[in-house]
Scaffold this motif. Structure first.
Motif, mmCIF file in Angstrom:
data_model
loop_
_atom_site.group_PDB
_atom_site.id
_atom_site.type_symbol
_atom_site.label_atom_id
_atom_site.label_comp_id
_atom_site.label_asym_id
_atom_site.label_seq_id
_atom_site.Cartn_x
_atom_site.Cartn_y
_atom_site.Cartn_z
ATOM 1 N N TYR A 178 0.864 -1.192 0.000
ATOM 2 C CA TYR A 178 0.000 0.000 0.000
ATOM 3 C C TYR A 178 0.893 1.233 0.000
ATOM 4 C CZ TYR A 178 -4.042 2.906 0.919
ATOM 5 O OH TYR A 178 -5.034 3.833 0.804
ATOM 6 N N VAL A 179 0.800 2.029 -1.052
ATOM 7 C CA VAL A 179 1.643 3.214 -1.186
ATOM 8 C C VAL A 179 0.778 4.466 -1.270
ATOM 9 C CG1 VAL A 179 3.628 2.041 -2.194
ATOM 10 C CG2 VAL A 179 1.789 2.818 -3.690
ATOM 11 N N PHE A 180 1.370 5.592 -0.894
ATOM 12 C CA PHE A 180 0.636 6.859 -0.940
ATOM 13 C C PHE A 180 1.596 8.000 -1.211
ATOM 14 C CE2 PHE A 180 1.659 6.037 3.501
ATOM 15 C CZ PHE A 180 2.119 7.262 3.977
ATOM 16 N N GLY A 181 1.004 9.147 -1.565
ATOM 17 C CA GLY A 181 1.765 10.306 -2.009
ATOM 18 C C GLY A 181 1.709 10.412 -3.519
ATOM 19 N N CYS A 182 1.987 11.614 -4.054
ATOM 20 C CA CYS A 182 2.025 11.818 -5.509
ATOM 21 C C CYS A 182 0.697 11.461 -6.176
ATOM 22 C CB CYS A 182 3.158 11.031 -6.138
ATOM 23 S SG CYS A 182 4.796 11.456 -5.507
ATOM 24 N N GLY A 183 -0.395 11.817 -5.542
ATOM 25 C CA GLY A 183 -1.721 11.522 -6.062
ATOM 26 C C GLY A 183 -2.405 10.380 -5.351
ATOM 27 N N MET A 184 -1.633 9.438 -4.847
ATOM 28 C CA MET A 184 -2.194 8.297 -4.133
ATOM 29 C C MET A 184 -2.473 8.691 -2.679
ATOM 30 S SD MET A 184 0.491 5.546 -5.725
ATOM 31 C CE MET A 184 1.864 6.710 -5.535
ATOM 32 N N ASP A 185 -3.511 8.123 -2.119
ATOM 33 C CA ASP A 185 -3.929 8.573 -0.793
ATOM 34 C C ASP A 185 -3.830 7.472 0.242
ATOM 35 O OD1 ASP A 185 -7.107 7.620 -0.020
ATOM 36 O OD2 ASP A 185 -6.386 7.262 -2.059
ATOM 37 N N TYR A 186 -3.762 7.904 1.490
ATOM 38 C CA TYR A 186 -4.049 7.028 2.616
ATOM 39 C C TYR A 186 -5.297 7.571 3.288
ATOM 40 C CZ TYR A 186 -4.065 4.598 7.012
ATOM 41 O OH TYR A 186 -4.475 3.836 8.081
ATOM 42 N N ARG A 187 -6.413 6.886 3.123
ATOM 43 C CA ARG A 187 -7.701 7.292 3.688
ATOM 44 C C ARG A 187 -8.058 8.727 3.274
ATOM 45 N NH1 ARG A 187 -8.661 5.238 9.728
ATOM 46 N NH2 ARG A 187 -10.811 5.390 8.947
ATOM 47 N N GLU A 188 -7.770 9.058 2.011
ATOM 48 C CA GLU A 188 -8.040 10.355 1.387
ATOM 49 C C GLU A 188 -7.097 11.466 1.834
ATOM 50 O OE1 GLU A 188 -9.866 10.752 -1.212
ATOM 51 O OE2 GLU A 188 -10.539 8.675 -1.112
ATOM 52 N N PHE A 189 -6.028 11.139 2.526
ATOM 53 C CA PHE A 189 -5.019 12.120 2.913
ATOM 54 C C PHE A 189 -3.723 11.886 2.145
ATOM 55 C CE2 PHE A 189 -7.558 11.552 6.910
ATOM 56 C CZ PHE A 189 -8.153 12.808 6.915
ATOM 57 N N PHE A 190 -2.862 12.896 2.144
ATOM 58 C CA PHE A 190 -1.473 12.808 1.677
ATOM 59 C C PHE A 190 -1.304 12.696 0.167
ATOM 60 C CE2 PHE A 190 -0.870 10.802 6.052
ATOM 61 C CZ PHE A 190 -0.447 11.998 6.615
ATOM 62 N N ARG A 191 -2.309 13.037 -0.629
ATOM 63 C CA ARG A 191 -2.152 12.956 -2.080
ATOM 64 C C ARG A 191 -1.071 13.915 -2.588
ATOM 65 N NH1 ARG A 191 -6.259 9.996 -4.537
ATOM 66 N NH2 ARG A 191 -8.223 9.835 -3.375
ATOM 67 N N GLY A 192 -0.853 15.022 -1.907
ATOM 68 C CA GLY A 192 0.049 16.050 -2.400
ATOM 69 C C GLY A 192 1.508 15.859 -2.058
ATOM 70 N N LEU A 193 1.857 14.792 -1.346
ATOM 71 C CA LEU A 193 3.263 14.572 -1.016
ATOM 72 C C LEU A 193 4.085 14.384 -2.286
ATOM 73 C CD1 LEU A 193 2.832 12.057 1.938
ATOM 74 C CD2 LEU A 193 3.373 14.498 2.101
ATOM 75 N N ARG A 194 5.306 14.893 -2.283
ATOM 76 C CA ARG A 194 6.157 14.811 -3.479
ATOM 77 C C ARG A 194 6.991 13.547 -3.521
ATOM 78 N NH1 ARG A 194 7.173 19.702 -7.138
ATOM 79 N NH2 ARG A 194 5.287 20.870 -6.691
ATOM 80 N N ALA A 195 7.006 12.794 -2.443
ATOM 81 C CA ALA A 195 7.673 11.504 -2.414
ATOM 82 C C ALA A 195 6.611 10.413 -2.284
ATOM 83 C CB ALA A 195 8.659 11.418 -1.249
ATOM 84 N N ILE A 196 7.019 9.165 -2.490
ATOM 85 C CA ILE A 196 6.096 8.035 -2.398
ATOM 86 C C ILE A 196 6.466 7.226 -1.167
ATOM 87 C CG2 ILE A 196 5.312 5.903 -3.503
ATOM 88 C CD1 ILE A 196 5.888 7.251 -6.198
ATOM 89 N N TYR A 197 5.454 6.928 -0.360
ATOM 90 C CA TYR A 197 5.643 6.207 0.894
ATOM 91 C C TYR A 197 4.835 4.927 0.880
ATOM 92 C CZ TYR A 197 7.494 10.668 2.492
ATOM 93 O OH TYR A 197 8.240 11.825 2.624
ATOM 94 N N ALA A 198 5.285 3.975 1.697
ATOM 95 C CA ALA A 198 4.571 2.706 1.848
ATOM 96 C C ALA A 198 4.241 2.469 3.304
ATOM 97 C CB ALA A 198 5.411 1.546 1.319
ATOM 98 N N LEU A 199 3.100 1.849 3.548
ATOM 99 C CA LEU A 199 2.746 1.450 4.901
ATOM 100 C C LEU A 199 3.734 0.409 5.391
ATOM 101 C CD1 LEU A 199 0.076 2.876 4.143
ATOM 102 C CD2 LEU A 199 -1.129 1.063 5.363
ATOM 103 N N VAL A 200 4.026 0.497 6.663
ATOM 104 C CA VAL A 200 4.887 -0.487 7.319
ATOM 105 C C VAL A 200 3.992 -1.380 8.165
ATOM 106 C CG1 VAL A 200 6.746 -0.860 8.961
ATOM 107 C CG2 VAL A 200 6.871 1.033 7.329
ATOM 108 N N ASP A 201 4.112 -2.681 7.966
ATOM 109 C CA ASP A 201 3.268 -3.621 8.713
ATOM 110 C C ASP A 201 3.548 -3.526 10.212
ATOM 111 O OD1 ASP A 201 2.217 -4.493 6.351
ATOM 112 O OD2 ASP A 201 3.647 -6.143 6.141
#
Length: 201
Positions: A178-201
């Motif tokens: 599950y990744v977010f940032g750069c358009g992708m969201d986590y629960r509709e947040f963080f779409r505007g981040l300029r880097a891409i992040y992944a959830l850590v289990d």
């Protein structure tokens, strides 16, 4: 006054309470998230994507069709790199999940630009399984587009892709996370981040 009624969960105050809970969860997730691609790597991917797309469509006056909501950020970042005439359009689609209509496409927002006889570049944030994207591409062809390209900043690497789906322009591969940032969201947040992040289990 003694009031044994349960706390209000519906209405504006209930909505705000649920929003606060989602935001608190999102903050906690972001604090322990893993950076998968830094901002410089993402910028380099946009540069390459912009050049590849330009080489394919610059002479055709294309429609750049962004898929809401996730495709907004990649579309803007790509358009910053285009030096040719194009029109901007948008759409929002979903597929029914019921057993009877599992493959039907429903337009939440239909394509905002007439695509008949036009070259179209559909821009999305991520390709996961890609069933909705495949249906969107086919629907645009049926609407008369002369050529339909697909572009995504991120593509997940797994074997669950929609049959026959091939994305024309891909910026960055990611694992099945599950990744977010750069358009992708986590629960509709963080779409505007300029880097891409992944959830850590």
């Amino acid at each position: 006054m003694n009031d044994d009624r349960p706390p209000e969960t519906d209405g504006p105050s209930g909505e705000i309470s649920r929003l606060d809970e989602r935001a608190a969860d999102a903050r906690a997730v972001f604090e322990r998230a893993e950076e998968v691609y830094g901002a410089e790597e993402v910028e380099a991917a946009y540069d390459r994507l912009g050049a590849e797309i330009s080489g394919a469509v610059a002479k055709s006056i294309p429609v750049v069709m962004t898929v809401l909501n996730g495709g907004m950020v990649p579309a803007v970042r790509l358009m910053e790199r285009f030096r040719f005439p194009y029109e901007l359009g948008y759409l929002h689609a979903t597929r029914y999940r019921s057993g009877l209509r599992g493959h039907d496409l429903r337009w939440v927002v239909p394509p905002s630009v007439d695509v008949a006889a036009r070259v179209v570049v559909v821009v999305d944030d991520i390709v996961d399984e890609g069933h909705t994207l495949a249906a969107v591409l086919e629907a645009l062809r049926k609407r008369g587009a002369s050529k339909v390209y697909s572009a995504a900043l991120v593509e997940k690497l797994h074997n669950r892709k929609a049959p026959g789906l091939e994305v024309d322009f891909v910026g960055l591969p990611v694992g099945d996370r599950y990744v977010f940032g750069c358009g992708m969201d986590y629960r509709e947040f963080f779409r505007g981040l300029r880097a891409i992040y992944a959830l850590v289990d």
